[in-house]
Design a protein around this motif. Structure first.
Motif, short mmCIF file in Angstrom:
data_model
loop_
_atom_site.label_atom_id
_atom_site.label_comp_id
_atom_site.label_asym_id
_atom_site.label_seq_id
_atom_site.Cartn_x
_atom_site.Cartn_y
_atom_site.Cartn_z
N SER A 74 0.84 -1.19 0.00
CA SER A 74 0.00 0.00 0.00
C SER A 74 0.87 1.24 0.00
O SER A 74 1.91 1.30 0.67
N GLY A 75 0.48 2.21 -0.77
CA GLY A 75 1.23 3.44 -0.84
C GLY A 75 2.31 3.46 -1.90
O GLY A 75 2.95 4.49 -2.12
N ILE A 76 2.54 2.32 -2.55
CA ILE A 76 3.56 2.29 -3.62
C ILE A 76 2.99 2.92 -4.87
O ILE A 76 1.84 2.65 -5.26
N ASP A 77 3.77 3.75 -5.52
CA ASP A 77 3.36 4.40 -6.76
C ASP A 77 2.95 3.35 -7.79
O ASP A 77 3.70 2.41 -8.06
N PRO A 78 1.74 3.46 -8.36
CA PRO A 78 1.30 2.49 -9.37
C PRO A 78 2.27 2.36 -10.54
O PRO A 78 2.38 1.29 -11.14
N ALA A 79 2.99 3.43 -10.85
CA ALA A 79 3.97 3.37 -11.94
C ALA A 79 5.14 2.45 -11.58
O ALA A 79 5.81 1.93 -12.48
N LEU A 80 5.36 2.24 -10.29
CA LEU A 80 6.37 1.30 -9.84
C LEU A 80 5.79 -0.11 -9.74
O LEU A 80 6.38 -1.08 -10.23
N THR A 81 4.61 -0.21 -9.13
CA THR A 81 3.97 -1.52 -8.98
C THR A 81 3.78 -2.21 -10.33
O THR A 81 3.97 -3.43 -10.44
N SER A 82 3.44 -1.45 -11.34
CA SER A 82 3.18 -2.04 -12.66
C SER A 82 4.43 -2.65 -13.28
O SER A 82 4.35 -3.46 -14.21
N GLN A 83 5.60 -2.27 -12.76
CA GLN A 83 6.84 -2.78 -13.32
C GLN A 83 7.34 -4.06 -12.66
O GLN A 83 8.30 -4.66 -13.13
N PHE A 84 6.68 -4.49 -11.60
CA PHE A 84 7.07 -5.76 -10.98
C PHE A 84 6.97 -6.92 -11.98
O PHE A 84 7.96 -7.63 -12.21
N PRO A 85 5.81 -7.16 -12.58
CA PRO A 85 5.73 -8.26 -13.57
C PRO A 85 6.52 -7.96 -14.82
O PRO A 85 7.05 -8.88 -15.46
N LEU A 86 6.63 -6.71 -15.20
CA LEU A 86 7.38 -6.35 -16.39
C LEU A 86 8.86 -6.69 -16.22
O LEU A 86 9.50 -7.23 -17.14
N LEU A 87 9.41 -6.41 -15.05
CA LEU A 87 10.80 -6.73 -14.80
C LEU A 87 11.05 -8.22 -14.97
O LEU A 87 12.04 -8.63 -15.61
N GLU A 88 10.17 -9.04 -14.41
CA GLU A 88 10.33 -10.49 -14.53
C GLU A 88 10.28 -10.92 -15.99
O GLU A 88 11.09 -11.76 -16.43
N GLU A 89 9.37 -10.35 -16.74
CA GLU A 89 9.24 -10.69 -18.15
C GLU A 89 10.52 -10.38 -18.93
O GLU A 89 11.01 -11.20 -19.72
N VAL A 90 11.08 -9.20 -18.69
CA VAL A 90 12.27 -8.79 -19.44
C VAL A 90 13.50 -9.58 -18.99
O VAL A 90 14.33 -9.98 -19.82
N LEU A 91 13.63 -9.81 -17.68
CA LEU A 91 14.75 -10.60 -17.19
C LEU A 91 14.75 -12.01 -17.78
O LEU A 91 15.79 -12.52 -18.23
N GLU A 92 13.58 -12.63 -17.78
CA GLU A 92 13.48 -13.99 -18.31
C GLU A 92 13.81 -14.03 -19.80
O GLU A 92 14.50 -14.94 -20.27
N ALA A 93 13.36 -13.03 -20.54
CA ALA A 93 13.67 -12.97 -21.96
C ALA A 93 15.17 -12.76 -22.18
O ALA A 93 15.74 -13.21 -23.19
N ALA A 94 15.81 -12.08 -21.25
CA ALA A 94 17.25 -11.85 -21.34
C ALA A 94 18.05 -13.09 -20.99
O ALA A 94 19.28 -13.07 -21.07
N GLY A 95 17.36 -14.15 -20.58
CA GLY A 95 18.04 -15.39 -20.23
C GLY A 95 18.58 -15.41 -18.83
O GLY A 95 19.41 -16.27 -18.49
N ILE A 96 18.13 -14.50 -17.99
CA ILE A 96 18.62 -14.39 -16.61
C ILE A 96 17.70 -15.17 -15.68
O ILE A 96 16.48 -15.00 -15.71
N CYS A 97 18.29 -16.04 -14.88
CA CYS A 97 17.51 -16.84 -13.93
C CYS A 97 16.73 -15.92 -13.00
O CYS A 97 17.33 -15.11 -12.28
N THR A 98 15.41 -16.05 -13.01
CA THR A 98 14.54 -15.16 -12.24
C THR A 98 13.73 -15.97 -11.24
O THR A 98 12.99 -16.89 -11.63
N MET A 99 13.88 -15.66 -9.98
CA MET A 99 13.19 -16.38 -8.91
C MET A 99 12.06 -15.50 -8.40
O MET A 99 12.25 -14.63 -7.56
N ALA A 100 10.87 -15.70 -8.94
CA ALA A 100 9.70 -14.87 -8.62
C ALA A 100 8.93 -15.50 -7.46
O ALA A 100 8.43 -16.61 -7.59
N MET A 101 8.81 -14.78 -6.37
CA MET A 101 8.19 -15.32 -5.17
C MET A 101 6.72 -14.93 -5.05
O MET A 101 6.33 -13.79 -5.38
N VAL A 102 5.92 -15.86 -4.55
CA VAL A 102 4.50 -15.62 -4.33
C VAL A 102 4.18 -15.74 -2.83
O VAL A 102 3.85 -14.76 -2.18
N GLU A 103 4.28 -16.93 -2.26
CA GLU A 103 4.05 -17.11 -0.83
C GLU A 103 5.22 -16.56 -0.01
O GLU A 103 5.03 -16.06 1.09
#
Length: 290
Positions: A74-103
């Protein structure tokens, strides 16, 4: 072999507030993502061979069930929050091992992967790239902690010098002092120096005697501190639990999963979508040189 483990969430925050913003033609803010991925590529260009980036795919974790004011996004700028999944998408496409946590959280992934890497005989050093206080509990043996922004690295002695306690006592220290960044307060009156002094003598919250006469350490207002601890020890233990990183977080079973071998075939298209064709050019050139 060295293994580098990067706190992707921290890097995204750091670059969101430090790198120039960038809007795509369709109005998406992508500046922090571009800067974070570029930063990881720079590590590879400088010779890093094995790298994993941990991210918070979902900001809330099991810790939100333990303490009502634990960080929840809460309180995080939506322009930042929207980049959480985007970062994972770009990292994975770059071939970089990405450990995305849920729980779990990104910090749990860093701790779990650091332990796994340190157990590998082929690994000489594990570098956890984040300044976060709670990751100091992982330092020791092959594992060090690096603040990439400041260019500093600390080992066990460095943790003790910085916090006044050894790595194993960091969760206890945070349990007493609290962590405002994570949303839990610690115990009233317990400051960094008093907590460190007492924990240097006893190591763990549960081993601190109720009677301050048995502390045998010089600490200001020992009577008041002991009374607070006696009254709220269960709360301190809860904060310690929150600060203790989970070593069973889902991470790759093999260090070889972190070896960078080049970008995916679609990385050029993914990079172009965030107006960063240079990222793909750098990745392709680097892959060709290895």
């Amino acid at each position: 072999m060295e293994v580098h483990l990067v706190d992707g969430t921290y890097e995204l925050f750091r670059h969101f507030f430090g790198a120039p913003p960038h809007l795509t033609a369709d109005g998406r803010e992508v500046g922090a993502t571009r800067a974070t991925v570029g930063s990881v590529l720079r590590m590879l260009e400088e010779g890093v061979t094995h790298v994993g980036v941990a991210t918070d795919h979902v900001i809330e974790s099991f810790r939100n069930d333990l303490w009502p004011t634990y960080k929840d996004g809460s309180g995080i700028d939506p322009a930042l929050t929207s980049q959480f999944p985007l970062l994972e998408e770009v990292l994975e496409a770059a071939g970089i091992c990405t450990m995305a946590m849920v729980e779990h959280e990104a910090d749990d992934a860093l701790a779990a992967m650091a332990l796994r890497a340190a157990e590998d005989d082929a690994v000489e050093r594990v570098v956890i790239c984040t300044p976060d206080k709670d990751l100091a509990q992982c330092v020791g043996g092959k594992v060090v902690q690096m603040d990439r922004r400041k260019g500093t690295t600390i080992d066990t002695a460095g943790v003790e010098e910085k916090y006044g306690v050894p790595p194993a006592s960091i969760p206890d220290w945070l349990g007493l002092v609290g962590d405002s960044a994570d949303g839990f307060p610690g115990l009233p009156g317990w400051g960094a120096k008093s907590a460190a002094a007492v924990l240097r003598a006893f190591g763990r919250i549960e081993d601190i005697p109720d009677d301050p006469a048995h502390w045998h350490v010089k600490v200001r207002s020992a009577g008041a501190l002991s009374a607070t601890l006696e009254e709220r020890r269960a709360e301190a233990m809860l904060f310690k639990r929150i600060a203790t990183l989970e070593l069973d977080a889902p991470v790759p079973t093999s260090v070889e999963a972190l070896r960078w071998t080049g970008p995916r075939d679609d990385f050029a298209a993914v990079a172009a979508a965030i107006d960063a064709p240079g990222l793909a050019e750098r990745a392709e050139a680097l892959a060709a040189s290895r």
